[in-house]
Motif scaffolding. Structure first.
Motif, mmCIF file in Angstrom:
data_model
loop_
_atom_site.group_PDB
_atom_site.id
_atom_site.type_symbol
_atom_site.label_atom_id
_atom_site.label_comp_id
_atom_site.label_asym_id
_atom_site.label_seq_id
_atom_site.Cartn_x
_atom_site.Cartn_y
_atom_site.Cartn_z
ATOM 1 N N ALA A 23 0.823 -1.202 0.000
ATOM 2 C CA ALA A 23 0.000 0.000 0.000
ATOM 3 C C ALA A 23 0.861 1.258 0.000
ATOM 4 C CB ALA A 23 -0.930 -0.004 1.205
ATOM 5 N N THR A 24 1.934 1.243 0.765
ATOM 6 C CA THR A 24 2.841 2.391 0.816
ATOM 7 C C THR A 24 3.448 2.642 -0.553
ATOM 8 O OG1 THR A 24 3.347 1.900 3.133
ATOM 9 C CG2 THR A 24 4.889 3.344 1.964
ATOM 10 N N PHE A 25 3.879 1.568 -1.197
ATOM 11 C CA PHE A 25 4.453 1.669 -2.541
ATOM 12 C C PHE A 25 3.425 2.242 -3.517
ATOM 13 C CE2 PHE A 25 4.924 -0.206 -6.773
ATOM 14 C CZ PHE A 25 6.212 0.177 -7.096
ATOM 15 N N LEU A 26 2.198 1.699 -3.500
ATOM 16 C CA LEU A 26 1.152 2.135 -4.428
ATOM 17 C C LEU A 26 0.705 3.568 -4.156
ATOM 18 C CD1 LEU A 26 -0.930 -1.165 -4.536
ATOM 19 C CD2 LEU A 26 0.459 -0.221 -6.393
ATOM 20 N N ALA A 27 0.681 3.961 -2.884
ATOM 21 C CA ALA A 27 0.302 5.331 -2.532
ATOM 22 C C ALA A 27 1.281 6.330 -3.131
ATOM 23 C CB ALA A 27 0.235 5.483 -1.012
ATOM 24 N N GLU A 28 2.567 5.998 -3.054
ATOM 25 C CA GLU A 28 3.592 6.883 -3.622
ATOM 26 C C GLU A 28 3.560 6.863 -5.142
ATOM 27 O OE1 GLU A 28 7.521 6.389 -2.022
ATOM 28 O OE2 GLU A 28 6.758 6.168 0.024
ATOM 29 N N THR A 36 -7.045 4.425 -0.079
ATOM 30 C CA THR A 36 -7.219 3.948 -1.464
ATOM 31 C C THR A 36 -6.126 2.949 -1.806
ATOM 32 O OG1 THR A 36 -8.150 6.107 -2.059
ATOM 33 C CG2 THR A 36 -7.452 4.694 -3.870
ATOM 34 N N ALA A 37 -4.909 3.250 -1.400
ATOM 35 C CA ALA A 37 -3.781 2.354 -1.672
ATOM 36 C C ALA A 37 -3.968 1.001 -0.998
ATOM 37 C CB ALA A 37 -2.477 3.000 -1.216
ATOM 38 N N MET A 38 -4.601 1.000 0.185
ATOM 39 C CA MET A 38 -4.871 -0.266 0.886
ATOM 40 C C MET A 38 -5.859 -1.122 0.088
ATOM 41 S SD MET A 38 -3.108 -0.738 3.669
ATOM 42 C CE MET A 38 -4.000 -1.880 4.725
ATOM 43 N N ALA A 77 -3.924 -2.561 -2.673
ATOM 44 C CA ALA A 77 -3.041 -3.618 -2.164
ATOM 45 C C ALA A 77 -3.797 -4.926 -1.971
ATOM 46 C CB ALA A 77 -2.392 -3.168 -0.855
ATOM 47 N N GLU A 78 -5.055 -4.837 -1.548
ATOM 48 C CA GLU A 78 -5.882 -6.043 -1.394
ATOM 49 C C GLU A 78 -6.146 -6.704 -2.747
ATOM 50 O OE1 GLU A 78 -6.995 -7.775 1.231
ATOM 51 O OE2 GLU A 78 -5.815 -6.453 2.509
ATOM 52 N N MET A 79 -6.264 -5.869 -3.796
ATOM 53 C CA MET A 79 -6.510 -6.403 -5.144
ATOM 54 C C MET A 79 -5.334 -7.235 -5.646
ATOM 55 S SD MET A 79 -8.283 -3.010 -6.821
ATOM 56 C CE MET A 79 -8.224 -3.591 -8.515
ATOM 57 N N SER A 124 -8.979 6.675 -14.989
ATOM 58 C CA SER A 124 -9.019 6.642 -13.522
ATOM 59 C C SER A 124 -7.940 5.695 -12.988
ATOM 60 C CB SER A 124 -10.398 6.201 -13.024
ATOM 61 O OG SER A 124 -10.533 4.799 -13.117
ATOM 62 N N LYS A 125 -7.434 5.997 -11.814
ATOM 63 C CA LYS A 125 -6.377 5.184 -11.222
ATOM 64 C C LYS A 125 -6.884 3.789 -10.870
ATOM 65 C CE LYS A 125 -3.719 9.171 -9.927
ATOM 66 N NZ LYS A 125 -3.261 10.093 -8.917
#
Length: 201
Positions: A8-13, A21-23, A26-28, A53-54
């Motif tokens: 999630a941290t990686f995806l948020a950045e 949203t990143a969490m 990350a679940e996906m 869209s992201k």
């Protein structure tokens, strides 16, 4: 920090989204290990478009990543489909709008078979009256799927043969002995009449 939080941290950045949203993202990708997160990140970067869209970018990246991972496993022989029906369902889901294979029997080597937006197999070398790729009839589609099931290592293997190479290939296949050969009129028309005759191959 657990693996989901690290993803999630990686995806948020990477996507510049809030942590919540990143969490969700990350679940996906719970089945993708953190060790492969950079590899997955490349799919996101390649699929990113300013107006997309992201969430859609992540969804498409997940599908593409899983498709390529499965292709690799199939080619290595470590994860083959156990039934034709399973393979067909997977192909319809992961290859929609994409090229699937070139030269499956009973087609010639240069013919590329893809999957249309409706999930049906299409001949990407032939167009219908409206300029769309021609769908295969049920019998032809089942013949391609039967061949593909027996040759699973070819899933995703597409070789593009330039139009200028076709007359030479056709002539060599027909001649074999160096005799003068006339190219099939349909082939000549399909390649824009580049060559109607090939002499002394």
């Amino acid at each position: 920090m657990n693996e989901t939080k690290k993803k999630a941290t990686f995806l948020a950045e990477l996507l510049e989204v809030p942590m919540a949203t990143a969490m969700v993202f990350a679940e996906m990708i719970a089945d993708i290990p953190y060790a492969r997160i950079l590899e997955f990140g490349r799919f996101i970067v390649e699929g990113y478009e300013p107006k997309k869209s992201k969430m859609l970018v992540v969804k498409e990246s997940v599908v593409n990543y899983r498709r390529l991972a499965r292709e690799h496993a199939i080619k290595s022989g470590s994860m083959l489909f156990e039934s034709r029906e399973e393979m067909i369902r997977w192909v319809e889901k992961h290859y929609r709008g994409k090229e699937l294979v070139s030269g499956p029997k009973p087609y010639k080597k240069f013919v590329v078979i893809g999957v249309g937006e409706d999930g049906r197999l299409v001949n990407r070398y032939a167009l219908d009256d409206f300029g769309r790729f021609k769908p295969l009839d049920h019998e032809s589609a089942m013949a391609v799927y039967a061949w593909l099931f027996a040759n699973q290592h070819r899933i995703g293997s597409v070789e593009h043969i330039a139009a200028k190479e076709l007359p030479m290939m056709e002539a060599k296949a027909l001649a074999g002995n160096g005799a003068a050969v006339k190219i099939d009129k349909r082939v000549a028309r399909m390649i824009g009449g580049a060559y109607a005759r090939v002499d002394k191959i």
